[in-house]
Design a protein around this motif. Structure first.
Motif, PDB file in Angstrom:
ATOM      1  N   SER D  67      -4.016  -2.870  -0.587  1.00  0.00           N
ATOM      2  CA  SER D  67      -2.683  -2.410  -0.978  1.00  0.00           C
ATOM      3  C   SER D  67      -2.815  -1.661  -2.296  1.00  0.00           C
ATOM      4  O   SER D  67      -3.664  -1.981  -3.115  1.00  0.00           O
ATOM      5  CB  SER D  67      -1.742  -3.596  -1.215  1.00  0.00           C
ATOM      6  OG  SER D  67      -1.775  -4.467  -0.118  1.00  0.00           O
ATOM      7  N   PRO D  68      -1.979  -0.670  -2.513  1.00  0.00           N
ATOM      8  CA  PRO D  68      -2.013   0.026  -3.788  1.00  0.00           C
ATOM      9  C   PRO D  68      -1.529  -0.894  -4.905  1.00  0.00           C
ATOM     10  O   PRO D  68      -0.775  -1.839  -4.674  1.00  0.00           O
ATOM     11  CB  PRO D  68      -1.052   1.194  -3.591  1.00  0.00           C
ATOM     12  CG  PRO D  68      -0.142   0.779  -2.488  1.00  0.00           C
ATOM     13  CD  PRO D  68      -0.936  -0.150  -1.616  1.00  0.00           C
ATOM     14  N   TYR D  70       0.339   0.020  -7.264  1.00  0.00           N
ATOM     15  CA  TYR D  70       1.664   0.458  -7.737  1.00  0.00           C
ATOM     16  C   TYR D  70       2.668   0.075  -6.664  1.00  0.00           C
ATOM     17  O   TYR D  70       2.491   0.411  -5.511  1.00  0.00           O
ATOM     18  CB  TYR D  70       1.675   1.980  -7.993  1.00  0.00           C
ATOM     19  CG  TYR D  70       0.980   2.780  -6.928  1.00  0.00           C
ATOM     20  CD1 TYR D  70      -0.388   3.025  -6.993  1.00  0.00           C
ATOM     21  CD2 TYR D  70       1.661   3.274  -5.832  1.00  0.00           C
ATOM     22  CE1 TYR D  70      -1.050   3.732  -5.989  1.00  0.00           C
ATOM     23  CE2 TYR D  70       1.018   3.986  -4.825  1.00  0.00           C
ATOM     24  CZ  TYR D  70      -0.331   4.199  -4.910  1.00  0.00           C
ATOM     25  OH  TYR D  70      -0.978   4.890  -3.911  1.00  0.00           O
ATOM     26  N   ARG D  71       3.706  -0.632  -7.036  1.00  0.00           N
ATOM     27  CA  ARG D  71       4.667  -1.088  -6.029  1.00  0.00           C
ATOM     28  C   ARG D  71       5.940  -0.273  -6.020  1.00  0.00           C
ATOM     29  O   ARG D  71       6.436   0.120  -4.979  1.00  0.00           O
ATOM     30  CB  ARG D  71       5.023  -2.555  -6.276  1.00  0.00           C
ATOM     31  CG  ARG D  71       3.934  -3.488  -5.783  1.00  0.00           C
ATOM     32  CD  ARG D  71       4.294  -4.909  -6.067  1.00  0.00           C
ATOM     33  NE  ARG D  71       5.557  -5.276  -5.425  1.00  0.00           N
ATOM     34  CZ  ARG D  71       6.130  -6.467  -5.571  1.00  0.00           C
ATOM     35  NH1 ARG D  71       5.557  -7.378  -6.351  1.00  0.00           N
ATOM     36  NH2 ARG D  71       7.260  -6.749  -4.966  1.00  0.00           N
ATOM     37  N   GLN D  74       5.440   3.431  -4.868  1.00  0.00           N
ATOM     38  CA  GLN D  74       5.021   3.764  -3.498  1.00  0.00           C
ATOM     39  C   GLN D  74       6.194   4.194  -2.629  1.00  0.00           C
ATOM     40  O   GLN D  74       7.328   3.748  -2.798  1.00  0.00           O
ATOM     41  CB  GLN D  74       4.251   2.609  -2.875  1.00  0.00           C
ATOM     42  CG  GLN D  74       5.080   1.388  -2.569  1.00  0.00           C
ATOM     43  CD  GLN D  74       4.249   0.258  -1.991  1.00  0.00           C
ATOM     44  OE1 GLN D  74       3.256   0.502  -1.308  1.00  0.00           O
ATOM     45  NE2 GLN D  74       4.635  -0.974  -2.269  1.00  0.00           N
ATOM     46  N   ARG D  75       5.884   5.045  -1.697  1.00  0.00           N
ATOM     47  CA  ARG D  75       6.930   5.617  -0.832  1.00  0.00           C
ATOM     48  C   ARG D  75       7.720   4.521  -0.113  1.00  0.00           C
ATOM     49  O   ARG D  75       8.939   4.646   0.053  1.00  0.00           O
ATOM     50  CB  ARG D  75       6.330   6.606   0.172  1.00  0.00           C
ATOM     51  CG  ARG D  75       7.353   7.079   1.189  1.00  0.00           C
ATOM     52  CD  ARG D  75       7.203   8.489   1.695  1.00  0.00           C
ATOM     53  NE  ARG D  75       7.322   9.554   0.727  1.00  0.00           N
ATOM     54  CZ  ARG D  75       8.417  10.312   0.552  1.00  0.00           C
ATOM     55  NH1 ARG D  75       9.528  10.080   1.242  1.00  0.00           N
ATOM     56  NH2 ARG D  75       8.398  11.287  -0.299  1.00  0.00           N
ATOM     57  N   ARG D  76       7.029   3.474   0.312  1.00  0.00           N
ATOM     58  CA  ARG D  76       7.735   2.418   1.048  1.00  0.00           C
ATOM     59  C   ARG D  76       8.941   1.889   0.289  1.00  0.00           C
ATOM     60  O   ARG D  76       9.882   1.394   0.881  1.00  0.00           O
ATOM     61  CB  ARG D  76       6.800   1.241   1.317  1.00  0.00           C
ATOM     62  CG  ARG D  76       5.679   1.546   2.278  1.00  0.00           C
ATOM     63  CD  ARG D  76       4.743   0.379   2.352  1.00  0.00           C
ATOM     64  NE  ARG D  76       5.303  -0.706   3.144  1.00  0.00           N
ATOM     65  CZ  ARG D  76       4.838  -1.945   3.144  1.00  0.00           C
ATOM     66  NH1 ARG D  76       3.811  -2.256   2.363  1.00  0.00           N
ATOM     67  NH2 ARG D  76       5.378  -2.864   3.890  1.00  0.00           N
ATOM     68  N   ASP D 216      -4.629   7.658  -7.749  1.00  0.00           N
ATOM     69  CA  ASP D 216      -4.324   6.252  -8.029  1.00  0.00           C
ATOM     70  C   ASP D 216      -3.999   6.046  -9.505  1.00  0.00           C
ATOM     71  O   ASP D 216      -3.074   5.296  -9.852  1.00  0.00           O
ATOM     72  CB  ASP D 216      -5.512   5.363  -7.657  1.00  0.00           C
ATOM     73  CG  ASP D 216      -5.514   5.003  -6.181  1.00  0.00           C
ATOM     74  OD1 ASP D 216      -4.435   5.026  -5.561  1.00  0.00           O
ATOM     75  OD2 ASP D 216      -6.588   4.697  -5.649  1.00  0.00           O
ATOM     76  N   LEU D 219      -0.567   7.418 -10.275  1.00  0.00           N
ATOM     77  CA  LEU D 219       0.517   6.563  -9.785  1.00  0.00           C
ATOM     78  C   LEU D 219       0.582   5.251 -10.567  1.00  0.00           C
ATOM     79  O   LEU D 219       1.662   4.677 -10.735  1.00  0.00           O
ATOM     80  CB  LEU D 219       0.352   6.327  -8.281  1.00  0.00           C
ATOM     81  CG  LEU D 219       0.641   7.603  -7.454  1.00  0.00           C
ATOM     82  CD1 LEU D 219       0.190   7.438  -6.011  1.00  0.00           C
ATOM     83  CD2 LEU D 219       2.132   7.965  -7.519  1.00  0.00           C
ATOM     84  N   GLU D 223       3.839   4.012 -12.370  1.00  0.00           N
ATOM     85  CA  GLU D 223       4.309   2.640 -12.164  1.00  0.00           C
ATOM     86  C   GLU D 223       4.655   1.981 -13.493  1.00  0.00           C
ATOM     87  O   GLU D 223       5.628   1.231 -13.599  1.00  0.00           O
ATOM     88  CB  GLU D 223       3.208   1.838 -11.452  1.00  0.00           C
ATOM     89  CG  GLU D 223       3.569   0.419 -11.109  1.00  0.00           C
ATOM     90  CD  GLU D 223       4.516   0.320  -9.915  1.00  0.00           C
ATOM     91  OE1 GLU D 223       4.708   1.331  -9.212  1.00  0.00           O
ATOM     92  OE2 GLU D 223       5.070  -0.771  -9.705  1.00  0.00           O
ATOM     93  N   ARG D 262       2.263   8.964  -0.296  1.00  0.00           N
ATOM     94  CA  ARG D 262       2.089   7.724  -1.045  1.00  0.00           C
ATOM     95  C   ARG D 262       3.272   7.344  -1.914  1.00  0.00           C
ATOM     96  O   ARG D 262       3.487   6.174  -2.185  1.00  0.00           O
ATOM     97  CB  ARG D 262       0.878   7.872  -1.971  1.00  0.00           C
ATOM     98  CG  ARG D 262      -0.424   8.011  -1.247  1.00  0.00           C
ATOM     99  CD  ARG D 262      -1.515   7.470  -2.140  1.00  0.00           C
ATOM    100  NE  ARG D 262      -2.765   8.161  -2.035  1.00  0.00           N
ATOM    101  CZ  ARG D 262      -3.756   8.004  -2.865  1.00  0.00           C
ATOM    102  NH1 ARG D 262      -3.632   7.194  -3.909  1.00  0.00           N
ATOM    103  NH2 ARG D 262      -4.883   8.646  -2.720  1.00  0.00           N
ATOM    104  N   THR D 263       4.013   8.349  -2.386  1.00  0.00           N
ATOM    105  CA  THR D 263       5.061   8.045  -3.364  1.00  0.00           C
ATOM    106  C   THR D 263       6.359   8.771  -3.045  1.00  0.00           C
ATOM    107  O   THR D 263       6.360   9.779  -2.353  1.00  0.00           O
ATOM    108  CB  THR D 263       4.599   8.426  -4.793  1.00  0.00           C
ATOM    109  OG1 THR D 263       5.604   8.014  -5.726  1.00  0.00           O
ATOM    110  CG2 THR D 263       4.390   9.925  -4.944  1.00  0.00           C
TER     111      THR D 263
END
Lengths: 340, 340, 340, 340
Positions: D67-68, D70-71, D74-76, D216, D219, D223, D262-263
């Motif tokens: 998992s990345p 950065y939470r 992230q795009r999600r 990374d 991001l 973050e 990703r973001t």
């Protein structure tokens, strides 16, 4: 090999991949990671797993290799390290090899006089290349194949093995009959045809790392030669292209301890190609400190007249001094300068 | 060429260099800079000046080139730009060329079905390579020379010119009789033997920039082919190795306007080799925006079964969509998608 | 400075530039190069010439600098080299300095026990940082300013000078009262505010080269501190980001001889930050061989519990062995390990 | 997270790691790979797993993150993408933003006249920086904090939002009261103090990717700002340092589609900083083709007199032409040039 499945993959997705492994005679096991993402840990011979080409599979996000793709080159296959012989000179043992000569053979007079100085100063092998290896902005192309007899003759006369650069598979046979060892130039590190021709020959090979090549790529190229049946392979580090140093390659000495852990092949360093004349003394000592099995050096009887690389060639007096100054570092490293 | 003398050099030092220039039939003039450092500005043909090899001269600190070392490749030699013909397809004019196909020819079925889809979707030329070009971690080596008849046959059947990668001078003749155009792989951009063999051939050549190569190096390699007598040279950008993007080459689109100022050669971009499937759409449009004369794309009838590069291949539907989406960008750039 | 005029420029164009130089109190002379391209060689103080901002002038193609833009940092300003004192420890003379400690201070127990081992094994100074210096993926932020008293106390107790990383001008004053020396992290090498704050302080400074920084940039940053009035500046090399080595910075040891020619500032190397634990022994010896004035090392009383960089920390036994093994290399380099 | 154990590890070794995971409230499962090498697949919150610092554990070879780190970035976390408002200008929607102005504010006359041209030609926001951000070889330091009123006044007068570079946390408050948006310079992308100060502010932030920074890292820096509570973050790409292009950063446009996956953060491109004046037209169009949400441009009323970056500044006529030429590319990309 770990097969990371896409985000949101299900147990059923993993089963698709597991079946594909089974069909190919490999095994795998499933492991759920966080976020509903699944992993398949595949067990089997690395090459066989790669032959499944799962990188393009729509369920797969990426593959993580666990074993190296080079088998014969890896240290485990020869834990005590391998040795390569250039005539009586053995590289990879406790002696430290000094291979020196001009960047290119120019004339009989130039090559003979340089060779005699090399001999006198304690070099163990001659550098004697007859071709230029990439496009260049001046007219000198190297003496070419017609210089081969000269190289052979002077190698015999001085009783020094001679290393000659090679950049085409078409030359392997001709060079092989007249020189002791072939050096793959960094531009040709991934030249598959050349690697295969060298694999089929029985000549010692120095494989030079490309200016942008990772250690895995270097070892994959070495593996290709070994897989062809030629066990006489050495590696040579001479610098990486970096934005920070636009005028010179950045010599990567940390590659030496890392390569020593990964491979049994003897390791050489070329400090001349990695810098200007002034830095060569320090870098040669540093190579010795990092456990190199030997160095390659550019030496010219008269650097100001050199047709190639005059700005990085040592003159004979500088070379003599370098060899002398190197000795205490070799002792510190538990090595000796072998007898020429 | 500017010859920067060492710090503390005298007028007498400059005279030594000036005499050397005169002896070689060139001219020079002296100019004092600050700090007692002198300069000699040399006038003469660039290659002749480089042939003096002043870089190794003990009085010289460094040389600063003013003219490029490539003469035929420079824009001044063909201010309106040059064009290259692949059969009826002309690259370098107002039409934008789409060259597409699988990373490697695998089987008749795979290549034929891909080729027919390419044709139907409007590709102007086929990508059809028969060899792998560097060491790799799996077993597939390419179909090899025996696949050449297949490539030839399908090129005729679809009436599409075909581009085949070349990485050894030994293959130039055989490939030349069966394919339309040869592509030098990035690993071979500086392979002198190959460049010379291509210079002697009359086949159109796509010269791909190496992953660590500067534009000067690229143009020096192009010059080598041109100097051999082959005027059918195109350049291709497909990305640089960078530390910041360890998993993909960094496509250098700014090279396009820069190359257009420096050279008259047609410019292609390969967005597939520079990234994953997902980025290809954007990069193709960006290449059009930067004035590329065409693109190369990896397309596979079934990417999940591809033996090479399955993760970067478009499937036929994606390719079709890409060609459609590209059109408004080409119009914006004043280009048209030529008829297949 | 050489001002290269555009292709096709005339003598009149050169006169425009010459007048601009004259107006600014500088001098220049005209020299015609080939192709009708002209040059103006400008004489005057480098900074004054740059202040003319001729890079944007429509007649100018490019500028070629002849003198470095750093004056106080250049070797000519102190030909015998400069020395920096950390308490009784003098760096830049014949002694070789070993600065060691944990990547970050974590607890009293951890820092005190590490410090006592450092002392016992012969380290000359402690590494003792209280802040993390960039975004990170875990929760540990460093003990922060409240750890400063602890650092100070243990430095006194062990009678070892202490080096603390700094990444903001806001901390310079507070740190300055409690630690012996400040180390600028590579991420902050070009942080102008921080450099200016350090220039105004009187604390010894270790300026670490950024992972993508050229030597000119490093020296320009050093110049900024020197220009502020602080003469206590050392440089530190700890590796460059390269595509070839994605997992570790590439230690650029060739920078040492090159920096020694260009600058009088003492030169340190940090082999820990440039690699994994296994490579540190070799790289420390290589740094000694290249004439470094000292090294910085990451040592942790218990690497497996380290909150930062546990994979690159030596444990006390390894550190002790490294110091012992270093001695013959230092002797070979004509150096001595100073007394702690 | 996958925890790869050392070669030759046993099931008992895995149990040690599994217990450590359990003790920390995380879970893990064991999977045997080939060669007797074991893996532990850890499940748990990424940050919590990293807080175990297993990278230094003697049984562990390496960690593979799944998992990345950065939470919020992230795009999600915002699948439809986020938008940032600069006054009435909204970035991240269907309009394409043009932010233009001089590299540095120099004088009232220069800034006012440039601003009025920007307004007239359709720019949506002004670039108006008052500090230089790194060491430099000339004397101009920027107008400094005293220029802030001028910037504020002209922003109001033209009714254009203004973007000002920031390189120290000490300036955040002062700048925040007078400008619309702060741009973190690439040298400061990992400056933790500055990121934290911006996280605490409520000002829109443009975070510029460093010249050697991976996505990374970019991001992770974003973050950090988001985690501080500031949701108004945009990213800006302006080029990577590469050995192949020593004279200019290599603009990485492939980062745009990758970042978009990703973001959710809006993405800007600065073609001026990535090249010379001549390339800016092509790169601006290419940025539009790659789906950028806007561009930043250097424009100077009179580039030949610019105190910073005169060689990359457009003049007003060139800027006007660029905006006009951009329109068809924006239409092709399904965007519109918003009204100023």
């Amino acid at each position: 090999m770990i097969i990371v499945l896409n985000m949101g993959s299900s147990r059923q997705d993993a089963d698709v991949i597991l079946r594909r492994l089974n069909d190919a005679g490999a095994e795998g096991s499933y492991a759920a990671a966080r976020d509903g993402r699944g992993l398949v840990v595949a067990r089997g011979e690395e090459r066989a797993l790669r032959d499944l080409h799962l990188e393009g599979h729509p369920l797969v996000e990426r593959l993580v290799a666990l074993s190296p793709a080079y088998r014969q080159a890896q240290r485990r296959s020869q834990p005590l390290g391998s040795k390569v012989s250039l005539g009586r000179l053995e590289i990879g043992g406790s002696l430290f090899a000094v291979i020196a000569g001009p960047p290119c053979v120019e004339t009989r007079r130039q090559f003979l006089s340089t060779a005699m100085v090399m001999k006198e100063c304690g070099a163990h092998a001659l550098r004697g290349s007859i071709f230029r290896s990439g496009p260049h902005a001046d007219s000198f192309e190297g003496v070419g194949i017609k210089g081969l007899d000269l190289v052979h003759e002077i190698s015999r006369q001085t009783a020094l093995p001679v290393v000659c650069e090679v950049s085409s598979e078409a030359d392997v046979r001709a060079l092989g009959s007249r020189v002791t060892c072939l050096q793959v130039t960094p531009q040709n590190m991934s030249n598959l045809r050349l690697l295969d021709a060298l694999g089929s020959s029985r000549l010692p090979v120095i494989l030079t790392r490309g200016a942008a090549a990772g250690l895995d790529d270097l070892l994959l190229s070495a593996e290709r030669i070994l897989a062809g049946g030629n066990r006489q392979v050495m590696l040579c580090e001479q610098g990486l292209a970096t934005a920070a140093n636009p005028a010179r390659p950045t010599l990567d000495l940390a590659a030496l301890p890392e390569l020593r852990r990964r491979t049994h092949l003897p390791l050489l360093v070329d400090p001349s190609r990695a810098g200007a004349r002034e830095g060569v003394f320090d870098l040669a000592a540093a190579a010795a400190a990092c456990g190199a099995d030997g160095i390659l050096l550019d030496v010219h009887i008269n650097p100001q007249d050199a047709l190639v690389g005059g700005d990085r060639c040592l003159n004979p007096a500088e070379f003599k001094r370098l060899v002398t100054e190197l000795k205490p570092f070799l002792r510190a490293a538990g090595r000796e300068l072998g007898r020429a």
